[in-house]
Design an enzyme around this catalytic site. Structure first.
Site, PDB file in Angstrom:
ATOM      1  N   HIS A   1       1.522   6.774   2.725  1.00  0.00           N
ATOM      2  CA  HIS A   1       2.834   6.622   3.297  1.00  0.00           C
ATOM      3  C   HIS A   1       3.696   7.860   3.899  1.00  0.00           C
ATOM      4  CE1 HIS A   1       2.836   2.561   1.034  1.00  0.00           C
ATOM      5  NE2 HIS A   1       2.172   2.547   2.303  1.00  0.00           N
TER       6      HIS A   1
ATOM      7  N   GLY B   1      -0.757   1.743 -11.303  1.00  0.00           N
ATOM      8  CA  GLY B   1       0.704   1.914 -10.965  1.00  0.00           C
ATOM      9  C   GLY B   1       1.150   1.262  -9.741  1.00  0.00           C
TER      10      GLY B   1
ATOM     11  N   TYR C   1      16.422  12.969   2.328  1.00  0.00           N
ATOM     12  CA  TYR C   1      15.190  13.457   2.112  1.00  0.00           C
ATOM     13  C   TYR C   1      15.227  14.987   1.489  1.00  0.00           C
ATOM     14  CZ  TYR C   1      12.985   9.148   3.283  1.00  0.00           C
ATOM     15  OH  TYR C   1      12.887   7.954   3.459  1.00  0.00           O
TER      16      TYR C   1
END
Length: 231
Positions: free
Chosen positions: A105, A176, A54
């Protein structure tokens, strides 16, 4: 009173910004099994690997800029009450100027406690000049700092606030996202009967919802949407 427009955006929203989608060809997971870097078990097994992954993603995020589609959504706030519900962990909506964004998320730019990710006392936003977390760094509660990301297998705490927004939509717009990622895909079910649902995507999307389909990418699709709802 301004009409309420609620957007649900997915990975395809950020493609034009050069920020790779998680799924599809050349996706972010290409070199890593999902279970290693994006699951709760993966975090427990190797927090150093996950932290470094990350960190790498975050550096790429700082270089990414909003596309015209992001900017057009933000500009709609002049004429509409706009809420963005996004499955994306990037901050491109905010960079474009959107002021009411719900991240389903999580957010790549933030880190948090691994004991309680949504304990606001320990959520920390990282800046472009300091994007990395050294593996082993601890939060204020003594647990390891982890990415503020909803890993696979974890609950989605922001789903209920997102559903409340969807239930108030005068216009609902999907951009999307393949509508196969649950529970986010279930948000369509909360849209009031009679409120139009627009679906912007250059690819064919299978859905049971009654949608007005705009088969274009995010930016061109937003231009077409604005013609249809605000001639």
């Amino acid at each position: 009173m301004k009409k309420k427009v609620v957007f649900l955006t997915g990975a395809g929203m950020s493609v034009e910004s050069g920020f790779k989608t998680f799924r599809g060809n050349d996706g972010l997971w290409e070199n890593y099994p999902v279970e290693q870097v994006a699951s709760h078990d993966g975090w427990l097994a190797n927090p150093t690997l996950v932290t470094n992954f990350y960190n790498q993603m975050r550096r790429k995020l700082w270089d990414a800029q909003p596309c015209e589609g992001h900017r057009l959504i933000a500009e709609m706030e002049r004429d509409y009450d706009v809420t963005v519900l996004t499955q994306n962990v990037d901050n491109l909506h905010e960079k474009a100027g959107s002021t009411h964004v719900i991240h389903l998320h999580g957010e790549l730019s933030k880190v948090c406690s691994s004991n309680d990710p949504y304990d606001e006392r320990y959520i920390r936003e990282l800046k472009p000049g300091d994007p990395d977390i050294v593996p082993g760094t601890k939060a204020g509660d003594g647990s390891l700092l982890r990415p503020f990301i909803v890993f696979f297998g974890e609950s989605v705490p922001m789903l209920n606030p997102a559903a409340e927004e969807a239930a108030q939509a005068d216009i609902f717009v999907i951009i999307g996202t393949s509508l196969v990622v649950y529970p986010a895909a279930s948000l369509v079910q909360f849209v009031p009967a009679g409120s139009p649902i627009y679906l912007i995507d250059p690819n064919a999307v299978s859905t049971n919802a009654n949608v007005i389909y705009i088969k274009k990418g995010a930016s061109e699709g937003m231009k077409e949407l604005l013609k249809q709802i605000h001639p």
